[in-house]
Write a protein that holds these residues in place. Structure first.
Motif, mmCIF file in Angstrom:
data_model
loop_
_atom_site.group_PDB
_atom_site.id
_atom_site.type_symbol
_atom_site.label_atom_id
_atom_site.label_comp_id
_atom_site.label_asym_id
_atom_site.label_seq_id
_atom_site.Cartn_x
_atom_site.Cartn_y
_atom_site.Cartn_z
ATOM 1 N N ARG A 238 1.560 -5.195 -2.698
ATOM 2 C CA ARG A 238 2.526 -4.394 -3.216
ATOM 3 C C ARG A 238 2.285 -3.513 -4.292
ATOM 4 N NH1 ARG A 238 7.149 -6.685 -4.989
ATOM 5 N NH2 ARG A 238 8.396 -4.971 -4.499
ATOM 6 N N GLY A 241 0.368 -0.479 -2.917
ATOM 7 C CA GLY A 241 1.245 0.576 -2.233
ATOM 8 C C GLY A 241 2.090 1.151 -3.433
ATOM 9 N N GLY A 319 8.062 2.886 -1.182
ATOM 10 C CA GLY A 319 7.067 3.799 -0.722
ATOM 11 C C GLY A 319 7.755 5.239 -0.466
#
Length: 391
Positions: A238, A241, A319
């Motif tokens: 994560r 990202g 995102g």
């Protein structure tokens, strides 16, 4: 080698400070970062003068001196555009992994030997710019290697925080880890349990915003560095990202947002970690909020209800870099009407006013925050509906 010219060396009052001290050298981050061509945040000076002699000389030169750490030899000189720490050369007498007892010395190499990494033990003459390198820091800097001075296990035993500092400097400056240092940090990871959680939090929050944070945290997870104190951190996926989303949105890395990306998406876990690290109430609130699911609605609606900072956190963690960029400079509007305007339209003071005002606000948000004229019409409609319901 000569220290390159740099803007920080022209700071008002710095020449006066150097002249007042006489024998002294720039040391540590200002030398390292100037050689790397990066911005210098803090300027530190080392000197063989005793702390009292430093105080006396600064007083004579009419430079304000604050004994911020006089027992460890540090005097802060307050210059026009910021402080400069002046520290007497030292050697460690005893250490217990958390703090050191020091004695003063006039030996520059002895002072360098007590520092953590070779790239942090570089000194520069403030007049000539000549660099003094006692442990191969220049060579390490050239290849971006973070290497302990001396035996890594011994250096970690002296100060357990050096484990996290090793990885923070690796994330900021390194290309490849020094194998001996990496193995020592791995072997002594449980030593972190002896540190205060505030010190751990301080290092961790600096680490996660460094340029190489994604790769370094992945390395730390693989080596079991987090397990003794933050077993909740088990993946850097994560974080990777998030870092990509921040870059795409043109939004600077944020330490709390990045820490949240390393934790499971669980509010209870976020609260527990925030408490364990003794984060501030504001930081804990953000950490908990970032563990929530992204609600439906426009980015602006999210920013209005949750606040821009939390909205940006949630959008980047999801995102949605374009949406985060959209609201990063957006000024959250204020509802251009209050309860008094609804009372003036005929509603009795009390819960009916609160419900009607909430209905106006919800509609105003759903329509994208229209101007006052439209809000007046929404208020008329809300009052009419409320009056019908009370008949």
């Amino acid at each position: 080698m000569i220290l390159p010219t740099a803007e920080w060396r022209e700071r008002p009052g710095l020449d006066q400070l150097v002249y007042a001290l006489g024998e002294c050298r720039f040391v540590g981050g200002s030398v390292r970062d100037t050689l790397l061509g990066t911005a210098v945040a803090d300027v530190d000076i080392a000197t063989p003068l005793s702390p009292q002699a430093v105080m006396d000389r600064l007083k004579a030169a009419e430079i304000r001196a604050v004994p911020t750490g006089i027992e460890h030899g540090t005097i802060t000189a307050v210059l026009e555009n910021g402080p400069v720490e002046v520290t007497t050369l030292r050697r460690d007498v005893s250490t217990d992994g958390r703090r050191a007892t020091v004695a003063f010395t006039d030996d520059w190499q002895e002072d360098a030997a007590r520092r953590d990494f070779t790239i942090n033990a570089l000194y520069a003459d403030p007049i000539s710019g000549e660099i003094f390198d006692y442990f191969g820091g220049l060579a390490d800097l050239e290849v971006r290697r973070v290497r302990f001075i001396g035996d890594p296990l011994q250096r970690i035993a002296e100060d357990h925080l050096r484990i996290l500092r090793f990885f923070r400097f690796l994330a900021r400056f390194g290309d490849t880890p020094d194998p001996e240092g990496l193995d020592a940090c791995t072997a002594r990871a449980k030593d972190l349990m002896a540190l205060s959680r505030e010190r751990i939090a301080d290092e961790l929050l600096k680490l996660v915003v460094a340029g190489g944070a994604v790769g370094v945290t992945e390395l730390m997870i693989g080596r079991g560095i987090f397990a003794p104190v933050l077993p909740e951190i088990t993946s850097s996926e994560r974080l990777a990202g998030l870092a990509a989303a921040e870059a795409a949105a043109g939004i600077a890395p944020d330490p709390i947002r990045r820490l949240s990306a390393l934790l499971p998406t669980d509010k209870n876990v976020a609260d527990q970690v925030g408490a364990r690290l003794k984060l501030s109430n504001v930081q804990r609130k953000r950490l908990i909020a970032a563990a929530a699911s992204l609600p439906d609605g426009s980015p602006q609606a999210l920013a209005y209800r949750a606040g821009p900072q939390i909205a940006i956190d949630l959008l980047l963690l999801a995102g949605r870099s374009d949406d985060a960029a959209m609201i990063s400079g957006w000024t959250v509007p204020r509802l251009p009407i209050g309860g008094g305007a609804l009372v003036a339209r005929g509603l009795a003071k009390g819960p009916d006013v609160a419900r009607a005002l909430r209905a106006v606000e919800d509609r105003w948000i759903a329509e994208g925050f229209p101007e006052a004229q439209r809000v007046e019409a929404l208020a008329d409609a809300a009052v009419a509906q409320a009056l019908r319901e009370t008949r």
